[in-house]
Design a protein around this motif. Structure first.
Motif, PDB file in Angstrom:
ATOM      1  N   PRO A 119       9.433 -14.063  33.446  1.00 14.12           N
ATOM      2  CA  PRO A 119       8.373 -13.206  33.989  1.00 14.12           C
ATOM      3  C   PRO A 119       7.096 -13.361  33.166  1.00 14.12           C
ATOM      4  O   PRO A 119       7.114 -13.930  32.066  1.00 14.12           O
ATOM      5  CB  PRO A 119       8.956 -11.800  33.857  1.00 14.12           C
ATOM      6  CG  PRO A 119      10.025 -11.903  32.832  1.00 14.12           C
ATOM      7  CD  PRO A 119      10.538 -13.310  32.869  1.00 14.12           C
ATOM      8  N   ASP A 120       6.005 -12.842  33.670  1.00 16.89           N
ATOM      9  CA  ASP A 120       4.731 -12.941  32.954  1.00 16.89           C
ATOM     10  C   ASP A 120       4.767 -12.244  31.614  1.00 16.89           C
ATOM     11  O   ASP A 120       4.078 -12.640  30.678  1.00 16.89           O
ATOM     12  CB  ASP A 120       3.595 -12.361  33.808  1.00 16.89           C
ATOM     13  CG  ASP A 120       3.269 -13.245  34.993  1.00 16.89           C
ATOM     14  OD1 ASP A 120       3.562 -14.450  34.946  1.00 16.89           O
ATOM     15  OD2 ASP A 120       2.708 -12.718  35.969  1.00 16.89           O
ATOM     16  N   ALA A 121       5.546 -11.179  31.495  1.00 17.07           N
ATOM     17  CA  ALA A 121       5.614 -10.435  30.235  1.00 17.07           C
ATOM     18  C   ALA A 121       6.961  -9.741  30.103  1.00 17.07           C
ATOM     19  O   ALA A 121       7.606  -9.406  31.098  1.00 17.07           O
ATOM     20  CB  ALA A 121       4.496  -9.400  30.188  1.00 17.07           C
ATOM     21  N   LEU A 122       7.373  -9.533  28.848  1.00 22.69           N
ATOM     22  CA  LEU A 122       8.582  -8.783  28.531  1.00 22.69           C
ATOM     23  C   LEU A 122       8.236  -7.742  27.471  1.00 22.69           C
ATOM     24  O   LEU A 122       7.463  -8.019  26.553  1.00 22.69           O
ATOM     25  CB  LEU A 122       9.671  -9.706  27.967  1.00 22.69           C
ATOM     26  CG  LEU A 122      10.238 -10.778  28.873  1.00 22.69           C
ATOM     27  CD1 LEU A 122      11.155 -11.716  28.070  1.00 22.69           C
ATOM     28  CD2 LEU A 122      11.018 -10.149  30.014  1.00 22.69           C
ATOM     29  N   ILE A 123       8.828  -6.570  27.581  1.00 17.86           N
ATOM     30  CA  ILE A 123       8.750  -5.551  26.537  1.00 17.86           C
ATOM     31  C   ILE A 123      10.180  -5.162  26.224  1.00 17.86           C
ATOM     32  O   ILE A 123      10.912  -4.699  27.101  1.00 17.86           O
ATOM     33  CB  ILE A 123       7.936  -4.319  26.987  1.00 17.86           C
ATOM     34  CG1 ILE A 123       6.492  -4.703  27.329  1.00 17.86           C
ATOM     35  CG2 ILE A 123       7.964  -3.240  25.891  1.00 17.86           C
ATOM     36  CD1 ILE A 123       5.675  -3.565  27.910  1.00 17.86           C
ATOM     37  N   ASP A 124      10.586  -5.374  24.972  1.00 17.86           N
ATOM     38  CA  ASP A 124      11.962  -5.093  24.555  1.00 17.86           C
ATOM     39  C   ASP A 124      12.976  -5.761  25.483  1.00 17.86           C
ATOM     40  O   ASP A 124      14.003  -5.181  25.838  1.00 17.86           O
ATOM     41  CB  ASP A 124      12.215  -3.584  24.488  1.00 17.86           C
ATOM     42  CG  ASP A 124      11.410  -2.912  23.382  1.00 17.86           C
ATOM     43  OD1 ASP A 124      11.186  -3.562  22.340  1.00 17.86           O
ATOM     44  OD2 ASP A 124      11.012  -1.758  23.576  1.00 17.86           O
ATOM     45  N   GLY A 125      12.673  -6.977  25.928  1.00 18.44           N
ATOM     46  CA  GLY A 125      13.583  -7.737  26.766  1.00 18.44           C
ATOM     47  C   GLY A 125      13.574  -7.385  28.242  1.00 18.44           C
ATOM     48  O   GLY A 125      14.303  -7.970  29.021  1.00 18.44           O
ATOM     49  N   ARG A 126      12.746  -6.418  28.619  1.00 18.19           N
ATOM     50  CA  ARG A 126      12.658  -6.024  30.023  1.00 18.19           C
ATOM     51  C   ARG A 126      11.347  -6.520  30.628  1.00 18.19           C
ATOM     52  O   ARG A 126      10.306  -6.524  29.978  1.00 18.19           O
ATOM     53  CB  ARG A 126      12.738  -4.498  30.134  1.00 18.19           C
ATOM     54  CG  ARG A 126      14.108  -3.934  29.761  1.00 18.19           C
ATOM     55  CD  ARG A 126      14.207  -2.430  29.994  1.00 18.19           C
ATOM     56  NE  ARG A 126      13.085  -1.659  29.493  1.00 18.19           N
ATOM     57  CZ  ARG A 126      12.946  -1.220  28.236  1.00 18.19           C
ATOM     58  NH1 ARG A 126      13.870  -1.484  27.347  1.00 18.19           N
ATOM     59  NH2 ARG A 126      11.894  -0.514  27.886  1.00 18.19           N
TER      60      ARG A 126
END
Length: 115
Positions: A54-61
C-alpha cells in the motif's frame, strides 16, 4: 506492445550518478536500458511499477499518505534525538528536503558509510 521511452534518466545506484540513460518500459517494468553500466541496468530492470504494498503503513496496517505523514510528524516531534538515515540511493532533491527536515526537528543525519 507500446513502450514508454524516458531519456536522460538518472541512475542513483552508485556515486557516478549517470544522467544520460535511456529507459524503455512497458506498463509494469523497464525492459531495456541504453548507456547504463551492468550495475545500473540490473538496478533499473529490478524495479517495477507493480503494486506490492500500500502507499503507506502505520504499525503494519494500511493507512492513507496523509495519515502516515501525520504519524511521522508526531513521532519526530516526540523524539529526543531523531535520525535521518538511508540517503545513499536518493536524488539530490530528496537529500535537500531530508536535510531541511533534519534542521526543522533537530535531527542527526547519517548514512551507511559510517558503519
Amino acid at each position: 506492445m507500446e513502450l514508454t521511452v524516458t531519456k536522460n534518466a538518472v541512475c542513483t545506484f552508485c556515486g557516478c550518478v549517470c544522467d544520460d540513460i535511456e529507459l524503455h518500459a512497458d506498463a509494469e517494468r523497464i525492459v531495456e536500458t541504453k548507456r547504463a553500466c551492468i550495475l545500473g541496468e540490473a538496478w533499473f530492470k529490478n524495479h517495477t511499477a507493480e503494486r506490492h504494498y500500500p502507499d503507506a503503513l502505520i504499525d503494519g496496517r494500511e493507512a492513507t499518505v496523509n495519515e502516515a505523514v501525520e504519524a511521522a510528524a508526531e513521532f519526530l516531534h516526540a523524539a529526543d534525538m531523531p535520525l535521518v538515515y538511508g540517503l545513499s540511493n536518493v536524488t539530490c532533491e530528496t537529500t535537500r528536503e531530508a536535510v531541511r527536515l533534519a534542521g526543522l526537528v533537530g535531527a542527526v543525519i547519517d548514512s551507511h558509510t559510517s558503519l
